[in-house]
Design a protein around this motif. Structure first.
Motif, PDB file in Angstrom:
ATOM      1  N   TYR A 197       0.837  -1.208   0.000  1.00  0.00           N
ATOM      2  CA  TYR A 197       0.000   0.000   0.000  1.00  0.00           C
ATOM      3  C   TYR A 197       0.865   1.249   0.000  1.00  0.00           C
ATOM      4  N   ASP A 198       1.934   1.240   0.808  1.00  0.00           N
ATOM      5  CA  ASP A 198       2.811   2.411   0.878  1.00  0.00           C
ATOM      6  C   ASP A 198       3.399   2.717  -0.487  1.00  0.00           C
ATOM      7  N   ASN A 199       3.859   1.673  -1.157  1.00  0.00           N
ATOM      8  CA  ASN A 199       4.433   1.861  -2.501  1.00  0.00           C
ATOM      9  C   ASN A 199       3.408   2.451  -3.441  1.00  0.00           C
ATOM     10  N   THR A 200       2.253   1.928  -3.413  1.00  0.00           N
ATOM     11  CA  THR A 200       1.197   2.424  -4.308  1.00  0.00           C
ATOM     12  C   THR A 200       0.958   3.900  -4.060  1.00  0.00           C
ATOM     13  N   ILE A 201       0.894   4.265  -2.792  1.00  0.00           N
ATOM     14  CA  ILE A 201       0.615   5.654  -2.457  1.00  0.00           C
ATOM     15  C   ILE A 201       1.753   6.555  -2.952  1.00  0.00           C
ATOM     16  N   THR A 202       2.974   6.066  -2.753  1.00  0.00           N
ATOM     17  CA  THR A 202       4.119   6.876  -3.194  1.00  0.00           C
ATOM     18  C   THR A 202       4.056   7.103  -4.702  1.00  0.00           C
ATOM     19  N   ARG A 203       3.810   5.988  -5.402  1.00  0.00           N
ATOM     20  CA  ARG A 203       3.750   6.118  -6.868  1.00  0.00           C
ATOM     21  C   ARG A 203       2.633   7.054  -7.272  1.00  0.00           C
ATOM     22  N   PHE A 204       1.516   6.925  -6.617  1.00  0.00           N
ATOM     23  CA  PHE A 204       0.373   7.773  -6.938  1.00  0.00           C
ATOM     24  C   PHE A 204       0.716   9.233  -6.708  1.00  0.00           C
ATOM     25  N   LYS A 205       1.387   9.458  -5.599  1.00  0.00           N
ATOM     26  CA  LYS A 205       1.768  10.827  -5.271  1.00  0.00           C
ATOM     27  C   LYS A 205       2.705  11.375  -6.325  1.00  0.00           C
ATOM     28  N   GLU A 206       3.628  10.511  -6.726  1.00  0.00           N
ATOM     29  CA  GLU A 206       4.585  10.949  -7.753  1.00  0.00           C
ATOM     30  C   GLU A 206       3.838  11.312  -9.014  1.00  0.00           C
ATOM     31  N   ARG A 207       2.915  10.500  -9.369  1.00  0.00           N
ATOM     32  CA  ARG A 207       2.193  10.724 -10.620  1.00  0.00           C
ATOM     33  C   ARG A 207       1.321  11.956 -10.544  1.00  0.00           C
ATOM     34  N   HIS A 208       0.726  12.172  -9.434  1.00  0.00           N
ATOM     35  CA  HIS A 208      -0.203  13.292  -9.324  1.00  0.00           C
ATOM     36  C   HIS A 208       0.315  14.312  -8.338  1.00  0.00           C
ATOM     37  N   ALA A 209       1.627  14.601  -8.470  1.00  0.00           N
ATOM     38  CA  ALA A 209       2.274  15.431  -7.453  1.00  0.00           C
ATOM     39  C   ALA A 209       1.597  16.781  -7.299  1.00  0.00           C
ATOM     40  N   ASN A 210       1.238  17.481  -8.470  1.00  0.00           N
ATOM     41  CA  ASN A 210       0.705  18.835  -8.375  1.00  0.00           C
ATOM     42  C   ASN A 210      -0.799  18.865  -8.250  1.00  0.00           C
ATOM     43  N   GLU A 211      -1.372  17.678  -8.312  1.00  0.00           N
ATOM     44  CA  GLU A 211      -2.830  17.685  -8.317  1.00  0.00           C
ATOM     45  C   GLU A 211      -3.410  17.256  -6.984  1.00  0.00           C
ATOM     46  N   LEU A 212      -2.522  17.075  -6.054  1.00  0.00           N
ATOM     47  CA  LEU A 212      -2.995  16.595  -4.763  1.00  0.00           C
ATOM     48  C   LEU A 212      -3.755  17.693  -4.033  1.00  0.00           C
ATOM     49  N   PRO A 213      -4.675  17.340  -3.271  1.00  0.00           N
ATOM     50  CA  PRO A 213      -5.525  18.341  -2.607  1.00  0.00           C
ATOM     51  C   PRO A 213      -4.705  19.326  -1.758  1.00  0.00           C
ATOM     52  N   GLU A 214      -3.618  18.849  -1.224  1.00  0.00           N
ATOM     53  CA  GLU A 214      -2.870  19.786  -0.376  1.00  0.00           C
ATOM     54  C   GLU A 214      -2.272  20.943  -1.197  1.00  0.00           C
ATOM     55  N   PHE A 215      -2.175  20.768  -2.510  1.00  0.00           N
ATOM     56  CA  PHE A 215      -1.636  21.854  -3.368  1.00  0.00           C
ATOM     57  C   PHE A 215      -2.724  22.720  -3.962  1.00  0.00           C
ATOM     58  N   LEU A 216      -3.946  22.397  -3.643  1.00  0.00           N
ATOM     59  CA  LEU A 216      -5.061  23.123  -4.283  1.00  0.00           C
ATOM     60  C   LEU A 216      -4.966  24.615  -3.999  1.00  0.00           C
ATOM     61  N   GLN A 217      -4.719  24.978  -2.779  1.00  0.00           N
ATOM     62  CA  GLN A 217      -4.660  26.386  -2.393  1.00  0.00           C
ATOM     63  C   GLN A 217      -3.561  27.106  -3.181  1.00  0.00           C
ATOM     64  N   VAL A 218      -2.411  26.488  -3.196  1.00  0.00           N
ATOM     65  CA  VAL A 218      -1.274  27.093  -3.909  1.00  0.00           C
ATOM     66  C   VAL A 218      -1.631  27.271  -5.371  1.00  0.00           C
ATOM     67  N   ASN A 219      -2.187  26.187  -5.938  1.00  0.00           N
ATOM     68  CA  ASN A 219      -2.535  26.238  -7.358  1.00  0.00           C
ATOM     69  C   ASN A 219      -3.508  27.370  -7.641  1.00  0.00           C
ATOM     70  N   LEU A 220      -4.510  27.442  -6.735  1.00  0.00           N
ATOM     71  CA  LEU A 220      -5.515  28.496  -6.946  1.00  0.00           C
ATOM     72  C   LEU A 220      -4.875  29.882  -6.887  1.00  0.00           C
TER      73      LEU A 220
END
Lengths: 523, 253
Positions: A197-220
């Protein structure tokens, strides 16, 4: 015979005529009972008492991982001990049933042994401390073995006791160990899951690095800023374009050559003079016509000059023109760079817009992943805690601090056989004998329809009975009877003495018999 | 009357042949041994037979009966002995003559019981026409005559029920009014003899052995016999204790 009140005399009469029907079966039954009582083999029993002790360490501190009830465990141990192979070993070890070996199969011998082992439970009424409800609990059990000799009985009972104790320990330890081993293996499996599970999450994060909810504010914020800048730039572009238009207009009206510029200036002056004159004067006013002619002359000259300028392609030398031209060039350059900037910004805005748009979906996927991971983690934590507990519980079993069997009363060598109760059998035989005698006599009496006395005969036939003639006894009869009695008595005595003598000589010494009898009857 | 009676014991035989009646002497010891106890009056059983005699007399005299058949349901119940003892007791009665006839043609044994030889019996009369006077045996007991002995025969029913037999009984009955004639017949349930014979006599005495004959057999036998001729039962061989026996003995001796 019709039912009739029976008097004591009737009973005496019945008793007299059924004397032998009464005595014979009674004697046979009693003799059989005595024989049974004396010939039944003695059975010894040896019993051990084993106490089931509760766990020493309070349950609140250490919970044993052996949760089956003592009774249950006892039964399962019992099954194991009673298995064919074990009992067979015991038969061989103590050389049991030597006289039955030739006649019975091994399985039958094992069955006999199995039947002679008895497990008794001693229960007590208790109140369960946890639930507060009353109930019964087995607090101890007895293990007994019935055998033919005192020594064998004692030995087998002892061996069985030790087998039970050992088996219980083994079972408990195995159960405790089994628990922790199982938990450990489960833990390992979950560990692997967790890493996955940890690996999957890491890969997912890598793939969607800028789209993660924690970056939403910055992006906006970035998007907003970009859009503001874009707006400002567009504003600039507009004003530059205006300036360009203006400069272009200016440039168009400004002759490139200085001469041409002069002419133009003059022309302009004249035109404004003309306009001035025309407002004050009529068209035929000389100044007006003169001016007009001047303008026409000048226009002609200008056109010619312009033609010549165009054909000669001379470098512009009008400073105004040059300045305008250079200004225009600068503006065009600026527009170009601004356009490029805007384009870049627009691209950037689009990127950020996409990011913001995709954030919810990615966020959900991410959350799902995290939830799964967290669940696995929780499981892992739980199991590791349990593993710790089970290891402690194993320690508990290993150090024998848990519930355990304690031998409080070991099997003893029996001093007397406990079975059969020969006196009781003889007494029962006596009662049975009386019953059999009375029963046979009664049966005979009730099935016998013979006429016994005058009253019965008269009653049954309703005809008179003239006389009852007693048995006529002659002196010869009496003599014969006496001889018969005498010979019977002599015969019986001779037979008895002979039998005793034969027994004494060929079977057993009478002294020995007496000793045996006294022992058997427990006197 | 006594004198006359002695002469008359010639029975149904013609008077001219009266001298041929066989005289025999009974041995008291042998009789005792065979339980024919009523020969001597010091026997305890005599009183009981006397009681039986009295009852029979009471029941027959007023009706004029004097031919009585003695039978039982099954063999060996004591018919013969009862008949002999009864005849002895009757003969000892003052002024009473008795004729005892053995009608058990299959098993003639009254003479055996009495311990005398007898070459001829009822069969000789019925088959061979031997005169009755030659069959009569007179023992050394006053007033008693009997017919028994000779051969035995299996086809007895035909003889017993024959008209000749009937004639003989009528003759016997009517010759001397005072004489009692006892006929010992075979058991009722063993052959038809007794049933065939019953119509020829006045009364029937039925012997029952205590402790042996069942009520059912008694009832079965009774059903075959004419009820009006039934005199009563003799319950034979009842058991009495030694004490009872002693009381009897002491009282009568």
């Amino acid at each position: 015979m019709e039912p009739q009140e029976m008097t004591v005399n009737d009973y005496i009469a019945i008793l007299k005529r059924r004397k032998w029907s009464l005595i014979t079966p009674a004697a046979i039954v009693f003799l059989a009972a005595v024989l049974v009582a004396l010939l039944l083999p003695a059975i010894y029993v040896s019993t051990a008492t084993i106490l089931i002790e509760e766990q020493e360490i309070p349950v609140e501190f250490v919970m044993s991982s052996v949760t089956s009830y003592a009774e249950q465990r006892l039964q399962s141990i019992n099954q194991k001990i009673m298995s064919y192979s074990r009992l067979n070993d015991i038969i061989d070890r103590f050389n049991l049933y030597p006289d039955l070996r030739d006649r019975k199969t091994r399985e039958e011998l094992v069955d006999i042994l199995r039947d002679s082992i008895k497990l008794g439970q001693i229960s007590a009424d208790i109140i369960d401390p946890r639930t507060g409800r009353p109930g019964t609990a087995t607090i101890a059990f007895t293990l007994s073995y019935e055998g033919e000799t005192a020594k064998e009985t004692y030995q087998v009972a002892n061996l069985l006791t030790s087998l039970y104790l050992k088996e219980n320990l083994k079972v408990r330890e195995k159960q405790a160990m089994g628990t922790s081993e199982f938990i450990e293996s489960q833990l390992n499996k979950i560990k692997i899951d967790l890493v996955k599970y940890d690996n999957t999450i890491t890969r997912f994060k890598e793939r969607h690095a800028n789209e993660l909810p924690e970056f939403l504010q910055v992006n906006l914020q970035v998007l907003q800023r970009v859009e503001l800048t874009l707006e400002r730039l567009l504003e600039q572009l507009r004003s530059l374009k205006e300036k360009q238009g203006y400069l272009r207009g200016q440039l168009a009206t400004t002759p490139a050559q200085l001469a041409l510029a002069d002419k133009k200036d003059r022309l302009k002056e004249l035109r404004s003079q003309l306009a001035f004159y025309q407002t004050r004067f009529s068209a035929e006013y000389p100044d007006v016509t003169k001016t007009r002619a001047d303008i026409a002359e000048l226009e002609k000259q200008y056109a010619e000059l312009k033609k010549s300028v165009a054909s000669t392609e001379e470098q512009p030398d009008n400073p105004a023109y040059i300045s305008l031209a250079s200004q225009l060039a600068t503006t065009v350059m600026e527009i170009k760079s601004l356009g490029k900037q805007i384009k870049d910004l627009e691209k950037k805005a689009a990127v950020y817009q996409r990011r913001v748009a995709r954030t919810p979906r990615v966020g959900e996927e991410y959350r799902n992943l995290v939830i799964q991971r967290d669940a696995t983690q929780a499981k892992y934590d739980d199991l590791s805690r349990k593993l710790m507990e089970s290891k402690v519980a194993y320690g508990l079993e290993k150090d024998q601090k848990g519930e355990r069997f304690t031998l409080i009363d070991p099997a003893r060598m029996p001093e007397k056989p406990y079975k059969p109760n020969r006196l009781a059998i003889i007494l029962v035989g006596l009662v049975l004998a009386v019953g059999a005698g009375v029963g046979t006599a009664a049966l005979k009496e009730f099935t016998d329809n013979a006429v016994y006395n005058a009253e019965d005969l008269a009653r049954a036939t309703s005809r008179p009975v003239l006389v009852s003639i007693p048995e006529i006894v002659t002196t010869k009869d009496l003599t014969r009877q006496r001889i018969k009695h005498l010979s019977l008595a002599v015969g019986a005595v001779v037979l008895l003495v002979g039998a005793v003598l034969l027994f004494h000589l060929y079977v057993m010494d009478l002294n020995v018999l007496w000793a045996k009898l006294s022992r058997k009857l427990g006197v | 009357m006594n004198r006359e009676k002695t002469l008359d014991t010639a029975g149904g035989a013609p008077a001219n042949n009266s001298g041929s009646t066989a005289q025999v002497i009974l041995e008291p010891g042998k009789l005792q041994e065979n339980r024919c106890v009523c020969i001597s009056s010091d026997s305890v059983e005599v009183e009981i037979y006397k009681l039986l005699r009295t009852q029979i007399l009471q029941r027959t005299r007023e009706k004029g009966w004097n031919t009585i058949m003695i039978t039982s349901a099954l063999p060996d119940e004591g018919k013969t002995l009862t008949a002999i003892n009864l005849a002895l007791t009757f003969a000892k009665e003052f002024a009473q003559t008795v004729l005892l006839v053995d009608c058990d043609l299959k098993r003639q044994d009254i003479h055996k019981r009495l311990g005398v030889d007898s070459p001829k019996g009822l069969i000789d009369y019925l088959v061979d026409e031997v005169p009755i006077s030659e069959l009569l045996i007179r023992p050394d007991i006053e007033d008693l005559t009997f017919i028994s002995g000779g051969r035995t025969i299996q086809e007895s029913t035909e003889l017993i029920g024959s008209p000749k037999m009937k004639d003989l009984i009528v003759e016997m009955k009517n010759r001397y009014k005072d004489r009692y004639i006892f006929f010992e017949t075979p058991p009722v349930l063993y052959g038809a003899d007794a049933v065939a014979f019953a119509p020829l006599v006045d009364g029937i005495l039925f012997v029952v052995q205590a402790g042996r004959t069942s009520i059912q057999n008694v009832k079965k036998a009774l059903a075959l016999l004419p009820e009006e001729k039934f005199l009563g039962f003799v319950l034979n061989r009842t058991k009495i204790t030694k004490q009872e026996y002693a009381i009897y003995r002491d009282y009568y001796q």
